[in-house]
Design an enzyme around this catalytic site. Structure first.
Site, PDB file in Angstrom:
ATOM      1  CE  LYS A  17      -6.237  -9.045   7.276  1.00  7.81           C
ATOM      2  NZ  LYS A  17      -5.038  -9.803   6.875  1.00  7.81           N
TER       3      LYS A  17
ATOM      4  CG  ASP B  81      -7.699  -5.108   1.527  1.00  7.85           C
ATOM      5  OD1 ASP B  81      -7.538  -4.166   0.738  1.00  7.85           O
ATOM      6  OD2 ASP B  81      -6.788  -5.571   2.225  1.00  7.85           O
TER       7      ASP B  81
ATOM      8  CB  VAL C  51      -0.923   0.027   1.232  1.00 13.12           C
ATOM      9  CG1 VAL C  51      -1.932   1.173   1.114  1.00 13.12           C
ATOM     10  CG2 VAL C  51      -1.637  -1.301   1.385  1.00 13.12           C
TER      11      VAL C  51
ATOM     12  CG  ASP D 296      -8.260 -11.487   4.834  1.00 14.45           C
ATOM     13  OD1 ASP D 296      -8.211 -12.107   5.912  1.00 14.45           O
ATOM     14  OD2 ASP D 296      -7.291 -10.873   4.369  1.00 14.45           O
TER      15      ASP D 296
ATOM     16  CE  LYS E 145      -4.830  -2.290   0.652  1.00 16.23           C
ATOM     17  NZ  LYS E 145      -5.188  -3.482   1.441  1.00 16.23           N
TER      18      LYS E 145
ATOM     19  CG  ASN F 129      -8.681  -6.359   5.562  1.00 15.81           C
ATOM     20  OD1 ASN F 129      -7.734  -5.642   5.259  1.00 15.81           O
ATOM     21  ND2 ASN F 129      -8.745  -7.634   5.226  1.00 15.81           N
TER      22      ASN F 129
END
Length: 862
Positions: free
Chosen positions: A114, A129, A4, A112, A19, A117
């Site tokens: 978490k 993301d 990033v 994903d 990104k 993110n």
């Protein structure tokens, strides 16, 4: 999975985040595919989803641009506060669930979720993301074959952790349940020292009660989180919106359960285990009884003749230097042998050899194959390519992919119920032979110090599985484990072994950690040994991961590769000529020339231990440097030639020690840690910096790090990722470091600036290991399995490979562990190599059963 960058949008005078996909991920997904998938993300317009500004690719490099969020991530806040106020936790979970519910209704699953993110902008949650997750999930099998995984172990649903092909919205609900749990409890529901340990707990354990940890958590909130964390997807909330309703006490079912006092749940076997065990057991009893009766009638009336013969080896060695598990297998009837050899293209491949035929045939399409095993009917051979199981018919046909193992496998065995069992760091896995995802049958007990389950062997009863239990202390402490496929119970047996080959007539045949073929009377019903172990004679070639090159058929045929480790050390010239220097055959490994080229440091094994010796070439005088511990190997010289570094096992973990080569001082530890294993260390030319390989002592991951030799000895990464990075070598000018990585799916030699940062340049082409620099820094040598290769390099304006040349056919000995087993002379005209004193051979003993019976009767005195 991306880098990033903070950038400025020159047109609109605003900060943005760019990104850029990592090159290895971009290679798997493909820039075009990524950009197609990112279009879907561009249409997700929601107040709690971080939007997309732009995307594109430059020379194959894919990227996308997002708004720059002024604030912090949820991870930043959790790091600072550890636990959040209950109101804030519920509000953030509600906002994230709102974003997920919107995305799910548009056919997009995040995969994903978490704290990293979830971004907090003025306290409000933004989910980031989506793009990479969607694109990477479409790469499917190719992601698995490269060893990449999508998701983070602490937040993976059980089905995602086990590699299920189809992941639904409830997987995101599970991950959000984990995040909510962490916001309330201060840690995720499942933690552990390694990714494998976490995954094992995700699949097999229940989370600790939230209210027992924090009494102010409302019962309906705990009930909602518990339902989100259900092991079976069907037991979770169907949608993220339902999870929100439950968090706010608007779900009747959850509210009712929350208002009912109940004891803490008792961990139970996963729901999927029951049908698997039934599937393995149904229909076996009658078939096994009939087979046993027919076999005894045909074979027990008169002793079988014992016939010994050797099988020609088309290569100098089996692929033990690169493999984890056994590379040969016998069919159940003992009539066919399949083994992996190095082919003309440098890749391992399978060769099938009927034992009544003088020739064998390569099995087409099996390049890269390792760890074969036969199906119970002998009609199929299963094998591994990387971490993916394949199968091929013995009579011919195209190989068929079975499924991924997900983690580094050591040993395959095919059960009669239709599952292929695999030994791994997360336990014994069962992969359906018809295709599918792995399921955990038994997990290592971290409390007992378990690290790895290796080399499973399904016995003839069809329900008993023997395997090795490897602890953190190393292979020498590996013991026998027994699993019942009928009950799921695991029995521990106090018997040291690394590879159970099978049970014949109540006798367990196995290979010890020292590589000795042994046997003991064994009751497979109780898991008890009923006699003293009997040494049967031959020493077996073993692998670095604890498997042995041996196989035993149910009919009593034995095949093994003898551990002909006796070798000599000498000079190989550029034309392939060989001149011995150390002519007494011994177990020599890892020869290293001193900086002035007058002495050789090396490891010599004898009597179950290894020690470092220094040999003075001019006076032909050997001197023993070490006399402590049982393992001393991988020596390296300091640049001034005064000290020798080496790996030693003088504690619970392997460490790096060093001592003066003239024995003027006692040895001292240089790198020691009770929680990590150090495998090799090299000192920079100025003597100030140490580069080394480290891992946790059993997982597939290994990293290359560096630190000052003295003073502030804080460690810093050279290459630390989910891939294996090993065998570091610093260039003579100290500006570059070479090492081996399997990030591309196979081991390759790469170079990058030292200590960094800077771009990584691949040196080998089509596979390489054991890099060694020339003393002038103009060449980097490596082995590709067939030849010793010289890569000509340039460091003007950066590092570049300007040419490669094959020096000579590499018929010399590879070390069992991945580590350079040769060195180059100071003038670069010859190479110090280890040459086998005997030709390797594969021995087959047909009718060995009667010999085994005689040996056991003799040991018992009758």
């Amino acid at each position: 999975m991306a880098t990033v960058y903070l950038a400025e949008d020159l047109k609109h005078h605003r900060k943005v985040a760019i990104k850029v996909l990592r090159p290895e991920l971009a290679a798997v997904i493909g820039a075009a595919r990524f950009l197609r998938e990112i279009q879907t993300i561009a249409n997700l317009q929601h107040s709690h989803i971080l939007g997309l500004i732009d995307s594109g690719e430059v020379n194959g490099t894919a990227y996308y641009v997002m708004p720059f969020v002024e604030g912090e991530s949820l991870r930043d806040r959790l790091t600072r506060e550890k636990q959040l106020p209950i109101g804030d936790a519920v509000r953030i979970a509600t906002e994230v669930a709102s974003a997920l519910d919107y995305a799910h209704r548009h056919g997009v699953i995040h995969r994903d979720i978490k704290p990293e993110n979830i971004l907090l902008h003025d306290g409000s949650a933004l989910v980031a993301d989506f793009g990479i997750a969607l694109a990477a999930s479409k790469a499917g099998t190719r992601m698995t074959e490269t060893g990449m995984s999508l998701g983070t172990p602490h937040y993976m649903s059980p089905e995602q952790a086990m590699g299920e092909r189809e992941i639904g919205p409830t997987s995101d609900v599970y991950a959000l349940g984990c995040v909510t749990y962490e916001m309330l409890a201060g840690e995720p529901p499942f933690t552990g020292p390694t990714a494998q340990a976490i995954i094992a707990r995700v699949v097999t354990e229940e989370p600790r009660s939230l209210t027992l940890q924090r009494r102010t958590v409302p019962p309906h909130v705990e009930a909602a989180v518990n339902q989100a964390l259900a092991k079976v997807p069907a037991d979770r909330f169907t949608t993220a919106r339902e999870f929100v309703d439950a968090l706010h006490g608007r779900s009747a079912a959850v509210a009712a359960s929350a208002g009912t006092a109940r004891p803490a749940p008792v961990p139970a076997p996963p729901a999927w285990r029951q049908p698997l065990v039934l599937a393995l057991a149904v229909g076996l009893a009658a078939a096994l009884t009939l087979m046993a009766f027919q076999w005894r009638a045909a074979h027990r009336e008169q002793p079988s003749a014992v016939v010994r013969f050797t099988v020609p080896m088309p290569s100098a060695m089996l692929t033990t230097n690169a493999a984890l598990g056994t590379n040969l297998a016998l069919s159940p009837d003992g009539r066919m042998l399949v083994h992996a050899v190095v082919g003309d293209n440098g890749a391992a491949r399978l060769v099938l050899r009927p034992l009544d035929d003088a020739t064998g045939r390569a099995i087409p399409g099996t390049d890269g194959a390792q760890q074969p095993c036969f199906s119970p009917d002998g009609q199929w051979v299963a094998y591994l390519v990387g971490n993916v199981i394949w199968k091929v018919q013995v009579d011919g046909g195209r190989p068929v992919m079975v499924g991924p193992t997900g983690v580094g496998p050591v040993g395959l065995s095919w059960a009669k119920g239709g599952s292929i069992l695999v030994g791994t760091t997360v336990g014994l896995l069962a992969v359906p032979s018809a295709g599918g995802s792995p399921k955990i049958l038994a997990a290592p007990d971290s409390g007992a110090g378990d690290l790895y389950f290796i080399q499973p062997q399904v016995l003839a009863d069809g329900v008993t599985v023997l395997f090795g239990i490897q602890p953190a202390g190393g292979l020498a402490r590996t013991t026998l484990g027994m699993l019942s496929l009928k009950t799921g119970a695991v029995t521990r047996v106090n018997l040291g072994l690394i590879h159970p080959l099978g049970v014949i007539d109540g006798t367990l045949v196995y290979v010890t950690p020292a590589g000795a073929l042994s046997a003991v009377k064994f009751d497979a019903k109780t898991g008890r040994t009923t006699s003293s172990p009997v040494a049967l004679g031959p020493n077996i070639m073993t692998t670095v991961a604890g498997a042995s090159e041996a196989a035993l058929s149910a009919s009593g045929t034995l095949a093994y590769q003898s551990a002909n480790t006796a070798a000599v050390v000498g000079w190989a010239d550029l034309n392939g000529g060989f001149q011995p220097v150390l002519t007494e055959p011994q177990t020599y490994t890892y020869p290293r020339l001193s900086p002035d080229g007058t002495r050789i440091a090396m490891s010599i094994g004898a009597g179950g231990r290894s020690d470092i010796w220094v040999y003075d070439i001019r006076s032909s005088t050997p001197s023993r440097l070490t006399n402590s511990g049982t393992l001393n190997d991988r020596p390296e010289w300091t640049p001034d030639g005064k000290r020798v570094l080496y790996r030693a096992d003088r504690g619970n973990r392997t460490a790096i020690w060093w001592q003066p080569a003239d024995l003027s001082e006692a040895p001292e530890p240089l790198l020691v840690n009770d929680r990590r294993n150090y495998y090799e260390g090299v000192v920079s030319p100025d003597g100030r910096t140490l580069a080394y390989q480290v891992d946790d002592g059993g997982a597939a991951q290994a990293d290359v790090m560096f630190r000052p030799v003295s003073g502030d000895t804080a460690s810093h990464p050279v290459a630390a990722s989910e891939f294996v990075e090993a065998q570091p070598r610093i260039s003579p000018d100290g500006r570059w470091i070479a090492y081996v990585t399997d990030a591309s799916g196979i081991s390759e030699v790469v170079v990058q600036p030292f200590p960094g940062p800077g771009a990584r340049v691949q040196v080998s082409a089509g596979g390489g290991s054991e890099p060694v620099w020339s003393r002038d820094g103009r060449h980097l040598y490596y082995r590709d399995g067939r030849h010793l290769i010289a890569a000509t390099v340039s460091t003007t304006g950066g590092f570049a490979v300007t040419g490669r040349s094959e020096l000579f056919a590499d018929t010399y000995m590879f070390a069992q562990a991945p580590h350079a087993n040769y060195d180059v002379s100071p003038d670069g005209t010859r190479f110090l190599m280890v040459k086998s004193a005997e030709l390797p051979e594969l021995l087959v003993v047909h009718g060995w059963r009667s010999e085994l019976q005689a040996r056991m009767r003799g040991a018992q005195g009758h």
